[in-house]
Design a protein around this motif. Structure first.
Motif, PDB file in Angstrom:
ATOM      1  N   ALA A   1      -9.171   8.324   4.572  1.00  0.00           N
ATOM      2  CA  ALA A   1      -9.100   8.691   3.165  1.00  0.00           C
ATOM      3  C   ALA A   1      -7.849   9.520   2.908  1.00  0.00           C
TER       4      ALA A   1
ATOM      5  N   ARG B   1      -8.074   5.258  -6.564  1.00  0.00           N
ATOM      6  CA  ARG B   1      -8.946   5.198  -7.739  1.00  0.00           C
ATOM      7  C   ARG B   1      -9.142   6.629  -8.238  1.00  0.00           C
TER       8      ARG B   1
ATOM      9  N   LYS C   1     -13.599   4.626   8.425  1.00  0.00           N
ATOM     10  CA  LYS C   1     -12.914   4.871   7.159  1.00  0.00           C
ATOM     11  C   LYS C   1     -11.941   6.030   7.251  1.00  0.00           C
TER      12      LYS C   1
ATOM     13  N   PHE D   1      -6.169  -3.204   2.030  1.00  0.00           N
ATOM     14  CA  PHE D   1      -6.554  -3.551   0.662  1.00  0.00           C
ATOM     15  C   PHE D   1      -6.998  -2.333  -0.147  1.00  0.00           C
ATOM     16  N   ALA D   2      -7.158  -1.187   0.502  1.00  0.00           N
ATOM     17  CA  ALA D   2      -7.582   0.039  -0.195  1.00  0.00           C
ATOM     18  C   ALA D   2      -6.494   0.477  -1.173  1.00  0.00           C
ATOM     19  N   ARG D   3      -6.918   0.891  -2.356  1.00  0.00           N
ATOM     20  CA  ARG D   3      -6.002   1.382  -3.388  1.00  0.00           C
ATOM     21  C   ARG D   3      -6.568   2.681  -3.953  1.00  0.00           C
TER      22      ARG D   3
ATOM     23  N   GLN E   1       0.838  -1.202   0.000  1.00  0.00           N
ATOM     24  CA  GLN E   1       0.000   0.000   0.000  1.00  0.00           C
ATOM     25  C   GLN E   1       0.875   1.255   0.000  1.00  0.00           C
TER      26      GLN E   1
ATOM     27  N   MET F   1      -7.927   7.430  -2.135  1.00  0.00           N
ATOM     28  CA  MET F   1      -7.838   6.114  -1.513  1.00  0.00           C
ATOM     29  C   MET F   1      -8.667   6.193  -0.247  1.00  0.00           C
ATOM     30  N   SER F   2      -9.635   5.320  -0.136  1.00  0.00           N
ATOM     31  CA  SER F   2     -10.544   5.361   0.996  1.00  0.00           C
ATOM     32  C   SER F   2     -10.852   3.942   1.441  1.00  0.00           C
ATOM     33  N   GLY F   3     -10.863   3.730   2.733  1.00  0.00           N
ATOM     34  CA  GLY F   3     -11.201   2.415   3.247  1.00  0.00           C
ATOM     35  C   GLY F   3     -10.706   2.236   4.663  1.00  0.00           C
ATOM     36  N   ILE F   4     -10.884   1.022   5.152  1.00  0.00           N
ATOM     37  CA  ILE F   4     -10.483   0.720   6.523  1.00  0.00           C
ATOM     38  C   ILE F   4      -9.409  -0.358   6.580  1.00  0.00           C
ATOM     39  N   SER F   5      -8.940  -0.820   5.445  1.00  0.00           N
ATOM     40  CA  SER F   5      -7.972  -1.916   5.471  1.00  0.00           C
ATOM     41  C   SER F   5      -6.799  -1.646   4.547  1.00  0.00           C
TER      42      SER F   5
END
Length: 130
Positions: free
Chosen positions: A53, A81, A51, A77-79, A23, A71-75
């Motif tokens: 960002a 976009r 979340k 695995f977020a990439r 990441q 890039m947004s998420g809680i893990s």
């Protein structure tokens, strides 16, 4: 039994570290890409248990957004976009465009825009002092 659980926790910790490495590598690649623009800004919102960002905006010399990624998420695995909603828009009209976007993403974008404007203010101060 306790030893097996410790091994599983250790293995998951190693996997999380590996995924975090990729990441960070993805983030550094995006920064290298955005350095090709006239100016760029980065904004981030840390999510403690929610979340988070990170937004990156590439700005041309006329203050138009040439490229925008989020890039947004809680893990891990977020990439990143692409954020096509902002491309071609002027950085001054960014507030009116962001209606209906989630709070962490909107805040990260606004922070990225503010970082670009802060650099411009500093450049003007340097020019005026010369």
């Amino acid at each position: 039994m306790g030893f097996e659980i410790a091994i599983i926790i250790f293995a998951l910790w190693i996997v999380q570290g590996i995924l975090s490495y990729f990441q960070i590598k993805n983030f550094n690649g995006k920064i290298a890409k955005f350095k090709n623009y006239h100016k760029y800004g980065i904004g981030q919102v840390k999510g403690w248990l929610g979340k988070g960002a990170i937004a990156i905006l590439g700005i041309d010399s006329c203050n138009n957004i040439v490229d925008a990624e989020i890039m947004s998420g809680i893990s891990v695995f977020a990439r990143f976009r692409s954020l096509d909603l902002l491309k071609g828009k002027n950085i001054q009209e960014i507030d009116s465009i962001l209606d209906g976007i989630g709070k962490p993403v909107k805040t990260a974008i606004l922070k990225a825009a503010e970082s670009v404007q802060q650099v411009k203010r500093l450049e003007k101060e340097v020019e005026s002092s010369m």
